[in-house]
Design a protein around this motif. Structure first.
Motif, mmCIF file in Angstrom:
data_model
loop_
_atom_site.group_PDB
_atom_site.id
_atom_site.type_symbol
_atom_site.label_atom_id
_atom_site.label_comp_id
_atom_site.label_asym_id
_atom_site.label_seq_id
_atom_site.Cartn_x
_atom_site.Cartn_y
_atom_site.Cartn_z
ATOM 1 N N ILE A 1 47.393 -39.901 9.912
ATOM 2 C CA ILE A 1 46.842 -41.146 9.377
ATOM 3 C C ILE A 1 45.609 -41.607 10.139
ATOM 4 O O ILE A 1 44.588 -41.944 9.537
ATOM 5 N N ASP A 2 45.682 -41.626 11.466
ATOM 6 C CA ASP A 2 44.557 -42.116 12.262
ATOM 7 C C ASP A 2 43.313 -41.243 12.091
ATOM 8 O O ASP A 2 42.190 -41.744 12.102
ATOM 9 N N ALA A 3 43.494 -39.945 11.928
ATOM 10 C CA ALA A 3 42.372 -39.021 11.741
ATOM 11 C C ALA A 3 41.939 -38.944 10.277
ATOM 12 O O ALA A 3 40.852 -38.467 9.976
ATOM 13 N N GLY A 4 42.814 -39.389 9.367
ATOM 14 C CA GLY A 4 42.499 -39.326 7.943
ATOM 15 C C GLY A 4 42.619 -37.926 7.357
ATOM 16 O O GLY A 4 41.901 -37.563 6.440
ATOM 17 N N GLU B 1 42.659 -31.207 4.393
ATOM 18 C CA GLU B 1 41.846 -32.026 3.494
ATOM 19 C C GLU B 1 41.864 -33.480 3.952
ATOM 20 O O GLU B 1 42.770 -33.907 4.664
ATOM 21 N N PRO B 2 40.855 -34.244 3.537
ATOM 22 C CA PRO B 2 40.829 -35.655 3.918
ATOM 23 C C PRO B 2 41.813 -36.450 3.063
ATOM 24 O O PRO B 2 42.054 -36.108 1.905
ATOM 25 N N LEU B 3 42.381 -37.489 3.644
ATOM 26 C CA LEU B 3 43.193 -38.416 2.860
ATOM 27 C C LEU B 3 42.248 -39.216 1.970
ATOM 28 O O LEU B 3 41.099 -39.481 2.348
ATOM 29 N N ALA C 1 37.982 -42.923 5.790
ATOM 30 C CA ALA C 1 36.547 -43.216 5.893
ATOM 31 C C ALA C 1 35.765 -41.954 6.215
ATOM 32 O O ALA C 1 34.561 -41.886 6.001
ATOM 33 N N ASN C 2 36.447 -40.934 6.719
ATOM 34 C CA ASN C 2 35.805 -39.691 7.140
ATOM 35 C C ASN C 2 36.064 -38.606 6.091
ATOM 36 O O ASN C 2 36.975 -37.804 6.233
#
Length: 146
Positions: free
Chosen positions: A81-84, A107-109, A113-114
């Protein structure tokens, strides 16, 4: 380790040579940077995943250990979660047969934001086990250095 990484921008798989874990404070919190050292036929380069918290790093370590011992049809998945990031690991299927190979999709969540292009890692269960041990050692080194 014989680990291959495939990205949307590369036409041929990249060989993962090593991984680095670096610590760095950011706005009062301790974050970790995880970089893969990659090589293709022409050159060596780095791929850095988004910054991890220590909690994310422990989740990544647990995910790696679970994936190393997974059997078909098990799927391992974790959201950092923190890294997305979302990591989805599965036992590999080649030419209609299940193998001891592993595939990890990174993959990104959607709410992250990233945002970045998803990529895939292919490795044997032994190489995933080696990688998990190396990750554990590198995290321990960073933790003990402060």
């Amino acid at each position: 380790m014989n680990i291959e990484l495939a990205t949307a921008s590369e036409t041929e798989p990249l060989e993962v040579l090593d991984l680095q874990v670096l610590a760095g404070p950011s706005s009062g919190k301790s974050f970790l940077s995880l970089r893969f050292l990659l090589r293709n036929e022409r050159k060596t380069k780095h791929l850095q995943i988004p910054t991890l918290t220590w909690f994310d790093a422990s989740q990544l370590q647990r995910f790696s250990q679970e994936l190393a011992v997974a059997q078909y049809p098990e799927i391992c998945q974790v959201d950092l979660i923190d890294a997305g990031l979302r990591l989805t690991g599965s036992v590999r299927r080649l030419a209609g047969r299940w193998t001891t190979g592993r595939t990890v999709r990174i993959e990104p969540l959607t709410a992250s934001a990233n945002q970045f292009a998803s990529f895939t890692i292919h490795a044997s269960h032994k190489d995933v086990k080696t990688y998990a041990g190396k990750l554990n050692n590198r995290l321990w080194e960073v933790f003990t250095r402060g």
